[in-house]
Design a protein around this motif. Structure first.
Motif, PDB file in Angstrom:
ATOM      1  N   HIS A 218       1.494  -1.049  -0.134  1.00  0.00           N
ATOM      2  CA  HIS A 218      -0.360  -0.055   0.058  1.00  0.00           C
ATOM      3  C   HIS A 218       1.179   1.353  -0.250  1.00  0.00           C
ATOM      4  O   HIS A 218       0.611   2.000  -0.342  1.00  0.00           O
ATOM      5  CB  HIS A 218      -1.437  -0.118   1.387  1.00  0.00           C
ATOM      6  N   ASP A 219       2.503   1.266   0.518  1.00  0.00           N
ATOM      7  CA  ASP A 219       2.491   2.394   0.491  1.00  0.00           C
ATOM      8  C   ASP A 219       3.428   3.202  -1.127  1.00  0.00           C
ATOM      9  O   ASP A 219       4.290   2.228  -1.464  1.00  0.00           O
ATOM     10  CB  ASP A 219       4.651   1.975   1.077  1.00  0.00           C
ATOM     11  N   LEU A 220       3.111   3.711  -1.351  1.00  0.00           N
ATOM     12  CA  LEU A 220       3.656   4.403  -2.853  1.00  0.00           C
ATOM     13  C   LEU A 220       5.282   4.392  -3.316  1.00  0.00           C
ATOM     14  O   LEU A 220       5.405   4.340  -4.010  1.00  0.00           O
ATOM     15  CB  LEU A 220       2.645   5.035  -3.209  1.00  0.00           C
ATOM     16  N   ASN A 263       8.753  12.143  -5.978  1.00  0.00           N
ATOM     17  CA  ASN A 263       7.359  12.190  -5.221  1.00  0.00           C
ATOM     18  C   ASN A 263       6.099  12.846  -6.598  1.00  0.00           C
ATOM     19  O   ASN A 263       4.895  12.532  -6.511  1.00  0.00           O
ATOM     20  CB  ASN A 263       7.898  13.243  -4.326  1.00  0.00           C
ATOM     21  N   VAL A 266       5.199   8.816  -7.281  1.00  0.00           N
ATOM     22  CA  VAL A 266       3.873   9.429  -5.821  1.00  0.00           C
ATOM     23  C   VAL A 266       3.314   9.043  -6.860  1.00  0.00           C
ATOM     24  O   VAL A 266       1.785   8.929  -6.081  1.00  0.00           O
ATOM     25  CB  VAL A 266       4.961   8.979  -4.666  1.00  0.00           C
ATOM     26  N   HIS A 267       3.093  10.626  -6.478  1.00  0.00           N
ATOM     27  CA  HIS A 267       1.337  11.253  -6.858  1.00  0.00           C
ATOM     28  C   HIS A 267       1.080  10.421  -7.882  1.00  0.00           C
ATOM     29  O   HIS A 267      -0.767  10.807  -8.276  1.00  0.00           O
ATOM     30  CB  HIS A 267       1.712  13.303  -6.843  1.00  0.00           C
ATOM     31  N   ARG A 270      -0.372   7.619  -7.334  1.00  0.00           N
ATOM     32  CA  ARG A 270      -1.920   7.591  -5.839  1.00  0.00           C
ATOM     33  C   ARG A 270      -3.303   8.573  -6.634  1.00  0.00           C
ATOM     34  O   ARG A 270      -3.843   8.561  -6.692  1.00  0.00           O
ATOM     35  CB  ARG A 270      -1.524   9.241  -5.190  1.00  0.00           C
ATOM     36  N   GLU A 271      -2.902   9.561  -7.868  1.00  0.00           N
ATOM     37  CA  GLU A 271      -4.042  10.055  -8.799  1.00  0.00           C
ATOM     38  C   GLU A 271      -4.923   8.299  -9.491  1.00  0.00           C
ATOM     39  O   GLU A 271      -5.990   8.605  -9.413  1.00  0.00           O
ATOM     40  CB  GLU A 271      -3.697  11.129  -9.404  1.00  0.00           C
ATOM     41  N   ILE A 273      -4.714   5.133  -8.434  1.00  0.00           N
ATOM     42  CA  ILE A 273      -5.760   4.688  -7.259  1.00  0.00           C
ATOM     43  C   ILE A 273      -6.565   5.159  -7.204  1.00  0.00           C
ATOM     44  O   ILE A 273      -7.631   5.145  -6.759  1.00  0.00           O
ATOM     45  CB  ILE A 273      -4.877   4.100  -6.568  1.00  0.00           C
ATOM     46  N   ALA A 274      -6.971   6.799  -6.783  1.00  0.00           N
ATOM     47  CA  ALA A 274      -8.332   7.738  -6.605  1.00  0.00           C
ATOM     48  C   ALA A 274      -9.083   7.804  -7.156  1.00  0.00           C
ATOM     49  O   ALA A 274     -10.385   7.141  -7.233  1.00  0.00           O
ATOM     50  CB  ALA A 274      -7.700   9.164  -6.446  1.00  0.00           C
TER      51      ALA A 274
END
Length: 280
Positions: A218-220, A263, A266-267, A270-271, A273-274
């Motif tokens: 779960h840790d990107l 980063n 990473v972002h 995260r996008e 997954i969102a």
């Protein structure tokens, strides 16, 4: 007709002729009976090349751990194919080592004997263990030294910190020299500093041993630091919705995780997954 070997920077799809070291093609899996079945995975296709370090991320409950069980032969798909090292998986994969979030070390065995436990189970090592014990002990001690546990072989699990137990857990997963290493949230229960230390241990182990690795996390930040390629899964039923090649040069220093370019990746993940969560 044989298929050409995939490029390390090619995004696989269900239509591709996939020929990686680990291949799941058009996989479908459901749990439960016919009247109450839960569809966990549908039309999932993933390919990991020999020696590659892949990470799998996605929303909670998307089927990441189920993918790991399929690749190691612990469960069978309802449809589609699962192949490892060019062979269809029809049972537990003996060339795989596994490490989980909970090290689950046996409290009555020393660290050294915990590390050597797979040798008592996996062939051909089981057959050789009694007559080649000194060689295997030396191998276990070498692995412990490699992860910073030199001299701790005679300690019991309760005498080790959580981070030390996880280091020993990695050694246990590698003692039978697996061609495939499966990691299911192995650092998730550790504090941030210990987690970063073990990322570097894992980085160095992979660089030295060159085993094919699939990390479920779960840790990107962890995924981007360790992996050559990150697969993003959709919400359940899980399938691959994005593949991200990680191009930072190796060996990667831990300071990389604080840089803007790192980063940004990473972002971006995260996008994805969102978006997957929003589409559920």
């Amino acid at each position: 007709m044989s298929c050409p070997a995939p490029s390390r920077h090619t995004k696989p799809s269900a239509e591709d002729c996939v020929t990686g070291f680990v291949d799941l093609r058009n996989v479908r899996l459901s749990y439960g009976g016919a009247s109450s079945a839960t569809l966990a995975l549908e039309d999932l296709t993933i390919s990991v090349a020999k020696g590659e370090f892949a990470a799998v991320v996605g929303p909670s409950g998307c089927g990441k751990s189920t993918l790991m069980k399929l690749a190691t032969g612990l469960i069978r798909p309802n449809a589609g194919t699962v192949e490892v090292a060019g062979h269809e998986v029809d049972g537990p994969v003996s060339i795989a080592g596994m490490a989980f979030q909970n090290p689950s070390m046996l409290p009555w065995r020393t660290t050294l004997k915990n590390v050597m436990l797979p040798l008592e189970i996996v062939q051909p090592h089981r057959k050789r263990l009694s007559r080649e014990r000194s060689r295997y002990v030396s191998l276990a001690e070498s692995l412990l030294e490699l992860v910073g546990l030199k001299g701790f072989g005679e300690k019991y699990p309760w005498q080790l910190s959580g981070g030390m137990q996880q280091r020993a857990n990695l050694c246990r997963a590698l003692i039978h020299d697996p061609a495939l290493l499966m990691l299911d949230e192995p650092f998730g229960a550790l504090d941030a500093f210990t987690r970063e230390e073990l990322w570097q241990v894992m980085r160095d182990l992979h660089a030295e041993k060159q085993f094919t690795t699939i990390l479920v996390t779960h840790d990107l930040r962890e995924a981007v630091f360790l992996a050559d390629k990150v697969f993003v899964m959709s919400a359940r039923p899980g399938r691959i919705i994005e593949t991200k090649d990680i191009t930072f040069a190796r060996p990667r220093p831990i300071d990389l995780t604080y840089e803007a370019g790192f980063n940004d990746v990473v972002h971006e993940l995260r996008e994805h997954i969102a978006d997957a969560r929003a589409a559920a």
